[in-house]
Structure formats: C-alpha cells, structure tokens
Design an enzyme around this catalytic site. Sequence first.
Site: not given
Length: 422
Positions: A80, A159, A166, A181, A185
């Site tokens: 990620h 999320d 946000r 967050s 995931k």
Amino acid sequence: MIEIIQKKKNGLELTKEELEFVVEKYVSGEIPDYQMSALLMAIVLNGMTDEETINLTKIMKNSGDILELNEIDGIKVDKHSTGGVGDKTTLVLAPLLATVGLKVVKMSGRGLGHTGGTIDKLESIKGFNTSLSIDEVIKQVNEIGVAVVGQTGNLVPADKKIYALRDVTATVDSIPLIASSIMSKKLAVSSDVILLDIKVGNGALMQTIDDARKLANLMIKIGKSENRKTVCVLSNMDEPLGEMIGNATEVIESIDTLKGNGPKDLNELVLTLGGLIVSLAKNISVEDAKKDLENNLKNGQAYLKFKEMVDAQGGDIDNINSSKKSISIKSKEEGFIKSIGTLSLGEILKEMGAGRIKKEDKINHKIGMKIHKKVGDYIKKDEELVTLYTEDNNYNIDKILKCFNISKQKCDKEPLIYEIIV
Ligand code: URA
C-alpha cells in the site's frame, strides 16, 4: 456522544466500548455528521494513544466484510502506498511478485486529491475490468497469481464514511486517523505480508520524515497486534516518481519498466519494496530476493505476467487510451533543477481532467506529462523540460514552468529511499 466528544476535547483516552459505540452508531446513521466532525477534530487536536488507535482500527476493520484468502494456495502479500504523484509502483510490482510464486490480491483506489489512483490508471487500457467479485478475484489469483481490482464487497464501510467526512472537514492529517484508516483496510484482507510505502515530501500527505516515522511505527504496531508481518519504507515524494505522470502515460511507463527499461528511480523503488516483500514471505535474504526480481524484469517474465493479468481482466494491452497530440514545453532559463512543486504538478493535471474535482467527475485518461529533468539535473535554455500530452487546449505553459525551481548553483540529487522500518 456529547460526553465522548467532551472527553476527547479534554484530552482523555476513549475506551474500547466508547469507540465501538461511535463507529457502530455513525455507520448506522444514528450519530450525525456534525457530531462525528466534532469528535474527529478533537482527535486531530489531542491525538490518540496507541491502544486507542489499535482498538479503533480493529473496530473499523470489523464494520463490514472480511476477505478471507484461505481458498488461495500459497503466500499472500499486499502493498500500500500513502499516495503521491507518478506513483505507478503497483502496476509493476503486483505482476512482478506473481512471477516469483507469491499470490497478490491487490485492492487499489481511485485518485484522491492531487494524487493518482491505480484503478484509474488501469482503466486507460481498453476493456480492463477493475470490479471483479470476490469469487472472481480468488479464481484469478489461484490461476495466474495476481489480480488488481477496486474495493470489492462491503469492506470497511466505516472507513468509507469517515474518510469522506474527513476529506471535507480538514481532519485528514492526523497520524492515528491515517493509521487506523489504512490498517483497517489492510487487516480486512487476510494477507500474510503487508508492505507500506510511506511517501514523504511536498507531493505527499506526510511532509516530514519525523511524522512519516511516527506513522510507520504506529502501523507496524497495529499489524503486529494481528500477527501480520508488516514493513514500512519511507520514500521520497519531493519530485514525481519516474518520468511520466497521468493515467495512460503511467501505464506506458509501467510497461517499459516491466520490460526492464524503466526509469532508474521507479526501478529502484520496485526492487526495494519487492525485495523486502519476497524476503519476508520466503525467508530469504533481501539481496537474493532482489536478484530474482531483477532477472524477471529483464527476461520478459514480468511483462508476460502483466499481459496475462490484463487478458484475464478483459483488457486489450495494444489499445491504451493515450493522447495523439503532445506539446513540447521548453525551459526559459538555464541551470540546475533545485526543487519541483510536485503537489502543484498533480493539481495542474487534475484540473486539466486527469483527476477529479468532484467525486462523480469522469477523468480523461489521455492527459499526462513526461518530466524530462528531475531534482539535481542540469537544463539548458530552450531544452525540453516537459512534454504535455493532451488533445485539448485548456493548458497553461507558464503555470507548468513555475513548478520547476531552477538555480545557477549545483544542487544535490535527493535520496529515493529514506528509511526502512521493520
Ligand atoms: N490513505 C488512506 O487510505 N487513509 C488515510 O487516512 C490517508 C491515506
């Protein structure tokens, strides 16, 4: 909820039960946006303890489906990136990891703010389907080792809802909120190894190495709390990654890299991240892991695997939606590139149509740029600095040139990798 907001406003720690109440009632719609916004702002200002952040992450993870990968044989790996400009690493790394026998289920996002998204980029390939069902993903990964898709199923709805709030309440830049967050995931998909590429610099969410390090340590702690091998790399985002930015342009550069002809920085990042993942997954040295990967970039295996993935997901690799026209932008000055306004370049492309201004906007895959000079390079007057790819006329050459700060004094190249934190 008022008592919980009050407690966080006073800098106190929220209990697991209180966080459960907040997430559950916000997802169900019983807590309104204005109360959630107040709590998020109190968290941004007063922070969270590590225990609070770990609890919040697990509660968010459990707010929807969990993608169990037991039906996939072999070692499952995931990566990620916190987002940047020109970051096409997944397009190269996902198929490359599959060439050494690892199983890659990669769920990617669309562009966010000035940063591009892997899913948008892949959709520049005609016919490429990014919305597979969970069963289709499992079948494809068992057959060819890799699938890159958008969010599938009802993963982490908490999320989705909190992130959207946000985004419009100036509460994105909080280390515990970012960590929970991202990790909610990652933990919702049961991969064995998680690699997090934390971008640092003027084109990234994290502006300083110090903040990036704090985020890394927190995410590693969250990963370890669920027995996942988690490793973080802090990498440079003070200039775009590679030479191409945009959507179709980035796919084209990824294909060059998959054929062993990529730009130096992208190649180095792919091998660094890949080396760490393979080393952790197979228990071999990072050097050996890198060598195997490098061979597969050079011998054509990596490109073949990418093509196999594109075919499996319905795409036509020979039909990339790229611009037929380009404009050569030449430097008006001579000197060394001292810095590049990476965020500004991302914003310019977004405004031209390569990204979205409103959530529902359609993007134009053809729009992109090739950056010919990077920080530390020398440029002569009238030498090409940028090639702009577009078939439209809505561009402003001066605005693009202003993103490059050119100096008469020699400037050092910046490192690509700042730190590796395990
Ligand atoms: N990426 C995410 O998924 N979440 C954040 O909060 C920031 C970046």
